[in-house]
Every structure is written in C-alpha cells, then in structure tokens.
Design a protein around this motif. Structure first.
Motif, short mmCIF file in Angstrom:
data_model
loop_
_atom_site.label_atom_id
_atom_site.label_comp_id
_atom_site.label_asym_id
_atom_site.label_seq_id
_atom_site.Cartn_x
_atom_site.Cartn_y
_atom_site.Cartn_z
N GLN A 31 0.82 -1.21 0.00
CA GLN A 31 0.00 0.00 0.00
C GLN A 31 0.86 1.27 0.00
O GLN A 31 0.51 2.27 -0.64
N LYS B 245 0.05 3.65 -3.16
CA LYS B 245 -0.53 4.97 -2.90
C LYS B 245 0.44 6.11 -3.20
O LYS B 245 0.06 7.27 -3.16
N PHE C 201 -0.47 14.01 1.05
CA PHE C 201 -0.95 13.14 2.12
C PHE C 201 -1.11 13.90 3.43
O PHE C 201 -0.29 14.76 3.77
#
Length: 323
Positions: free
Chosen positions: A72, A76, A236
């Motif tokens: 991930q 991402k 993020f």
C-alpha cells in the motif's frame, strides 16, 4: 538525530543520484526448476537530500499482512519522498512467500541468520546481501511482521530500552502499544542496531491473514514517521492520534492448562483484571468446559486464534508491567 546528506547512494551495486527512481532486482538463487526469482527493490529519491528510509516485509514468507502494508505504501505513492530517499522491499523471503512458508527452502529462519555469510546457506546469503548491499546508506528501517502459528498480535512497535531516538520514533508511529524487548541474537533488528541503524519492528495480525485494522495502523504509522522526517509527500495528510501508545515494559504468556477446542472471548487490546474470564477450552463431546481466567492484570497484546490447543500452548500474551 542528524542524517548524512548523500548526493549519491549505492544499492545492489547501482549508484543512484538525487532525483532518480529505479527498480532493482534482489536476486540470490533460482528456483529448483531453474526459473529465476526476482525480488523488486524499489528506490525513490527526491531531488532534495534528506534521510534514507527502508521499508521491509516478508522476512517470514507466511506473514502477508506486512507485505500488504508495504504494498500500500508503494501503490498509494507514499514512497515518493518530498526529500531524502525511500527504499521498499515488500517481500524479502520470496522463496517462502511463494509457498506461504515461514522459513526458507533450506529450513532456516531468515531472522536468525543475520548478518549472514556470502558463501553460507540460502537464507544466510540473502541476509548477507541485504546487510552489505542495501542497508549501508540507510538511516531508518521499518520492518513489518505478524504473529505466527495462529496467534494474533495487537499492532505494536518493538524496540530496545534506553534508546531515546527509537523511543521518539515509536511514539510518533503511534501503534496502540510499544513493547520493549531485547534484541534476539542474529536477528535483522539486532544486526541493524549494531550497525547504528534505527529500526522500528512492527508486529500486527497473524500469518496467512490480512487484517484491515492492522494494515491501516501500519500505513498510518509509516506516514507519521515520514511526516516527522519531512519526507511525506504534500498530498498526504496525517491523522491525529486518538490515544497515546501504552508502553509495555514486561509481559508474559498465559498457557493452556488443558488440551481441547479453544475459543477466546476477550478482545485484543483489552485491559483485564486478574480472574477475568478470557475464553474457554472444551472437548468435542460436550462433557468438558474449562473457563480460562486471567492469571494477572494487564493488557491483552496477543490472542491465540487456533481452534485446537494442547496443554502448554500459549493462549494470551498479557502485560505485567506497563505505563
């Protein structure tokens, strides 16, 4: 802690400059069918110098939840740093991962053969290559593991005592628990610490299983550490922790007094008092029912989820001293 500002780093014999990205192959040996096995090592370098962080998982081939966390991080784009360098190795023991086996084909546990030998066993050669060709320039390592043999670990960071730099990073990661434990001889963590590398060892979930809560804890913790280092990509956001981690200074296993069919009735992470009912052991015939009661007060940081247990098997890992 200050980090060296390296314009060029060397990974698996390749020189990589600031601003470059590449995928290298961590190859040690072919399968017995002569098929090659290429373990991708994904390197992302910002144009701006900064810390060098390594994410690893799959030291044990059956611990797929750790592999999912690193997957991930890559998928991402968390591994594309605002400064510094991020190296990702999602599956170190690809030989075990192919067969969902904890050990290497030679029967050895990779996490017990570090720093390895160039001409040693297969596992030893992998350890040697990792230590000598990947981590020399690395500053911080986050290594992701799960519980084994049906035992489900609460998400936790394991570090040694009396290391203020590790302690700070562990609290920033913000898993529910920080477990202070001694380095195991010949482990990846033990060798890394001897080389002056800061390693956070994450434990969460169990083998052959992917758990969403554990995965989210691992990914979010990695983001918090990267944000602290100034490396997290701007797009993020870091979620604000709802609780501070509980520090487990000492703990011990509670074991089964009888063999039989086992079912836990207490949730992981729970705080229990001595005498609380934690589960029960029965026989297949409905003639026997033994209630497992807490031998002492503390937090439940591991639960055995195997349906069948034998006398002496570990059922619960419970803290004995915490703060």
């Amino acid at each position: 802690m200050t980090y060296k500002q390296r314009k060029t780093i060397t990974v698996l014999g390749e020189q990589i400059s600031l601003g470059e990205s590449c995928e290298l192959s961590f190859d040690v040996a072919n399968l017995h069918t002569s098929s090659s096995v290429d373990v991708p090592v994904i390197v992302e370098r910002s144009k701006k110098p900064g810390p060098i962080v390594l994410f690893t998982a799959g030291i044990h081939g059956d611990e797929v939840n750790g592999v999912e966390i690193v997957r991930q991080i890559i998928a991402k784009g968390i591994n594309k740093p605002k400064c510094g360098t991020i190296i990702c190795i999602p599956v170190i023991n690809v030989f075990g991962f192919i067969n969902l086996n904890r050990e290497f084909p030679d029967g050895r546990d990779l996490n017990r053969v570090f720093p390895g030998k160039k001409t040693g066993s297969l596992a030893s050669r992998v350890a040697y290559k990792l230590i000598n060709e990947i981590i020399p320039d690395v500053d911080v390592i986050m290594d992701f593991h799960t519980g084994s043999a049906g035992r489900f670990n609460s998400p936790q960071i394991r570090i040694v005592k009396n290391n203020s730099s590790l302690d700070k990073l562990a609290r920033i990661f913000n898993a529910p628990f920080i477990l202070y434990s001694k380095d195991i001889k010949k482990s990846f963590r033990n060798t890394s610490n001897k080389l002056g590398k800061l390693m956070l060892l994450f434990e969460g979930g169990k083998s052959f299983h992917i758990d969403k809560t554990v995965t989210n804890t691992g990914v979010n913790g990695a983001k918090r550490v990267l944000a602290h280092l100034g490396m997290l990509p701007t797009k993020f956001k870091v979620s604000k922790p709802k609780k501070t981690p509980v520090s487990i200074l000492e703990s011990r296993w509670q074991r089964a007094n009888f063999s039989g069919m086992f079912k836990a009735s207490i949730a992981i992470n729970s705080k229990v008092d001595k005498g609380d009912i934690l589960g029960n052991i029965t026989d297949p015939y409905g003639k026997f029912n033994h209630f497992v009661k807490a031998s002492h007060s503390g937090y439940i940081i591991n639960v055995n989820e195997s349906p069948i247990v034998y006398q002496g098997d570990a059922l619960f890992h419970i803290s004995t001293k915490f703060k």
